[in-house]
Design an enzyme around this catalytic site. Structure first.
Site, PDB file in Angstrom:
ATOM      1  N   VAL A  16       0.835  -1.209   0.000  1.00 55.05           N
ATOM      2  CA  VAL A  16       0.000   0.000   0.000  1.00 55.05           C
ATOM      3  C   VAL A  16       0.866   1.255   0.000  1.00 55.05           C
ATOM      4  O   VAL A  16       0.717   2.143  -0.841  1.00 55.05           O
ATOM      5  CB  VAL A  16      -0.945   0.002   1.222  1.00 55.05           C
ATOM      6  CG1 VAL A  16      -1.698   1.326   1.311  1.00 55.05           C
ATOM      7  CG2 VAL A  16      -1.916  -1.162   1.145  1.00 55.05           C
TER       8      VAL A  16
ATOM      9  N   ASP B 150      10.853   3.623   5.789  1.00 55.60           N
ATOM     10  CA  ASP B 150      10.623   2.250   6.252  1.00 55.60           C
ATOM     11  C   ASP B 150      11.695   1.878   7.270  1.00 55.60           C
ATOM     12  O   ASP B 150      12.758   2.506   7.319  1.00 55.60           O
ATOM     13  CB  ASP B 150      10.686   1.280   5.041  1.00 55.60           C
ATOM     14  CG  ASP B 150       9.913  -0.002   5.297  1.00 55.60           C
ATOM     15  OD1 ASP B 150       8.839  -0.191   4.691  1.00 55.60           O
ATOM     16  OD2 ASP B 150      10.386  -0.815   6.136  1.00 55.60           O
TER      17      ASP B 150
ATOM     18  N   LYS C 217      15.284  -2.864   2.110  1.00 60.39           N
ATOM     19  CA  LYS C 217      14.184  -2.466   1.214  1.00 60.39           C
ATOM     20  C   LYS C 217      14.416  -1.032   0.734  1.00 60.39           C
ATOM     21  O   LYS C 217      14.263  -0.719  -0.449  1.00 60.39           O
ATOM     22  CB  LYS C 217      12.846  -2.581   1.956  1.00 60.39           C
ATOM     23  CG  LYS C 217      11.632  -2.301   1.097  1.00 60.39           C
ATOM     24  CD  LYS C 217      10.345  -2.350   1.893  1.00 60.39           C
ATOM     25  CE  LYS C 217       9.884  -3.745   2.203  1.00 60.39           C
ATOM     26  NZ  LYS C 217       8.502  -3.773   2.758  1.00 60.39           N
TER      27      LYS C 217
ATOM     28  N   THR D 269      -5.364  -0.593   6.670  1.00 59.80           N
ATOM     29  CA  THR D 269      -6.687  -1.090   7.058  1.00 59.80           C
ATOM     30  C   THR D 269      -6.670  -1.384   8.556  1.00 59.80           C
ATOM     31  O   THR D 269      -5.841  -2.159   9.026  1.00 59.80           O
ATOM     32  CB  THR D 269      -7.015  -2.373   6.279  1.00 59.80           C
ATOM     33  OG1 THR D 269      -6.876  -2.071   4.886  1.00 59.80           O
ATOM     34  CG2 THR D 269      -8.429  -2.829   6.564  1.00 59.80           C
TER      35      THR D 269
ATOM     36  N   LEU E 135      -6.898  -0.618  -3.178  1.00 60.26           N
ATOM     37  CA  LEU E 135      -6.072  -1.129  -4.283  1.00 60.26           C
ATOM     38  C   LEU E 135      -6.155  -2.649  -4.358  1.00 60.26           C
ATOM     39  O   LEU E 135      -5.999  -3.330  -3.366  1.00 60.26           O
ATOM     40  CB  LEU E 135      -4.600  -0.732  -4.058  1.00 60.26           C
ATOM     41  CG  LEU E 135      -4.303   0.740  -3.752  1.00 60.26           C
ATOM     42  CD1 LEU E 135      -2.832   0.941  -3.472  1.00 60.26           C
ATOM     43  CD2 LEU E 135      -4.766   1.639  -4.894  1.00 60.26           C
TER      44      LEU E 135
ATOM     45  N   CYS F  85      -5.909  -9.149   2.453  1.00 56.46           N
ATOM     46  CA  CYS F  85      -7.010  -8.272   2.860  1.00 56.46           C
ATOM     47  C   CYS F  85      -8.289  -8.994   3.258  1.00 56.46           C
ATOM     48  O   CYS F  85      -8.737  -8.885   4.399  1.00 56.46           O
ATOM     49  CB  CYS F  85      -7.297  -7.277   1.742  1.00 56.46           C
ATOM     50  SG  CYS F  85      -5.938  -6.136   1.518  1.00 56.46           S
TER      51      CYS F  85
END
Ligand code: UDX
Length: 430
Positions: free
Chosen positions: A11, A30, A35, A123, A154, A260
């Protein structure tokens, strides 16, 4: 605007890249240095069509940067977005808000400016934005924080398009927070729902629940169709033409997966339980999805006749859906576990995803879909990648030990398969 996005997963990274492409100045933050290094060098840690090109373009044009850990540079930005992971908590299914809480605290500790808008993107359970606000104030009595909610909508494998051409944008919060969100998305023409943060958080959970409910309804109805000689595809074609129902998310198969639907449906169950509300409808959607694996495995066992032990089983597709490398909660993982417990020999092929971490050394990852079926007694279709739909079935038949297919995504036509000489089983079709 200048946007500071904490969390560069599915996301956060899509949001950072797309907001930069809309013309904003974006910093992606992050806790994972590897990463961040990959991103700073234009590499994309996730498979998402179109994302790498946009990432490189916006890095080169100077609108996008990345850094490790939250720092004082946050004071140079107009809005901070929290897009960190909210995994399902093992013991009760509620979302684990550890990373959200940690991020809110770090934002508060590093912010010295007079005002900052903080937007929840992950979320989360209803009421989390209010908890973020309480956390910010408890760690910082100087800055005036305005906390909003802008849930993501998404679909993996379609995330860039879903961001740039959304059905709607949800904006929860006070006049300052929602005003900031309007500015962020002013270049995107679509309905914009402006509401309070609790309703915004509930819209996201509800949308995912309603989608998951359609899939579980389709799967439960597919079992009735199969038992009564009806064809679920014809049924859903007829049903989907009703404008009140529509044709989408009525495709039966081995069930839904991903990061999700499973998490959000269980989150709703936990929230209902917390408020002592009957959660049967939410639990049933989860139960049907879990029973779909059993229904599929019964077909595999019937196809194998007496036993699966020492039988070579080929699996096409391990990703939870096509066009993604994500295997979180993928049906393939539950199916492979059951096959291994029954002593089967498992060979898998997926054009993008793999389950090496989950099954290291216990199964064979093949480099080619035909290699996977070589010597196999049964082929299981678990993810409906396009390459499988256009497979050379005569070649498949010549390579297999016995021409048997259990199609968990109904990608082939039963009568054609019969003509080709396959023993073929699928979902909800005679
Ligand atoms: C979902 C929601 O669609 C998206 O709006 C939200 O923001 C995030 O969660 P995603 O999980 O990426 O997106 O995938 P989606 O395309 O919704 O599919 C979820 C699962 O449902 C997949 O396993 C898919 O195979 C399955 N599915 C989908 C069906 O089994 N039948 C269908 O008809 C549609």
């Amino acid at each position: 605007m200048k946007v500071y996005i904490v969390g560069t997963g599915y996301v956060g990274l899509v949001t950072a890249v797309c907001l930069a492409d809309l013309g904003h100045l974006v910093c992606g933050v992050d806790i994972d240095p590897e990463k961040i290094e990959t991103l700073q060098n234009g590499g994309c840690p996730i498979y998402e069509p179109g994302l790498t090109e946009l990432l490189k373009k916006n890095l080169e044009e100077g609108r996008l940067s990345f850094k490790v850990d939250i720092g004082s540079e946050i004071n140079e930005y107009d809005v901070a977005m929290i897009a960190v992971g909210t995994p399902e908590r093992e013991r009760d299914g509620r979302a684990d808000l550890f990373y959200v809480a940690q991020t809110a605290k770090q934002i508060a500790l590093h912010t010295t400016k007079n005002m900052l808008v903080v937007i929840g993107k992950s979320t989360v359970p209803i009421g989390t934005a209010q908890q973020i606000s309480e956390s910010l104030v408890s760690h910082n009595s100087v800055t005036s924080f305005h906390v909003g909610s802008n849930p993501e909508t998404l679909r993996e494998g379609n995330a860039v398009a879903d961001f740039m051409q959304p059905d709607r944008i949800i904006m929860g919060g006070d006049i300052i927070a929602t005003g900031c969100l309007r500015q962020l998305y002013e270049k995107i023409e679509c309905p914009k729902v402006v509401t309070d943060t609790c309703s915004a958080e509930m819209i996201k959970l509800t949308a995912n629940f309603m989608l998951a409910q359609r899939i579980s309804s389709a799967n439960a109805l597919a079992q009735i169709c199969e038992a009564s000689g009806a064809n679920i595809e014809n049924v859903m074609q007829g049903v989907g033409l009703d404008k009140r129902i529509g044709p989408y998310f009525l495709q039966s198969g081995v069930g839904y997966g991903g990061s999700c639907f499973p998490k959000d449906t269980k989150n709703l169950i936990a929230i209902a339980k917390h408020h002592r509300i009957d959660h049967a409808i939410f639990q049933t959607v989860v139960d049907v999805n879990e029973s779909q694996i059993c229904y599929f495995m019964r077909k595999v066992e019937e196809m194998a006749i007496m036993t699966l032990k020492k039988r070579v089983i080929a699996i096409w597709g391990v990703a939870f859906k096509p066009e993604t490398d994500d295997v979180r909660e993928a049906p393939s993982i539950k199916i492979i576990k059951e096959l291994l417990e029954d002593g089967a020999i498992v060979r898998v092929f997926d054009p993008v995803a793999n389950v090496r971490r989950e099954f290291s050394g216990k199964i064979t990852h093949c480099d080619d879909m035909y290699e996977a079926v070589h010597g196999a007694e049964i082929l299981l279709i678990v993810t409906e990648w396009e390459c499988f739909k256009s497979a050379d079935l005569k070649k498949v038949k010549s390579l297999m030990e016995t021409p048997k297919i259990v199609d968990g995504r109904n990608i082939f036509n039963p009568s054609e398969m019969k003509q080709l000489g396959f023993k073929y089983s699928s979902i909800g079709r005679p």
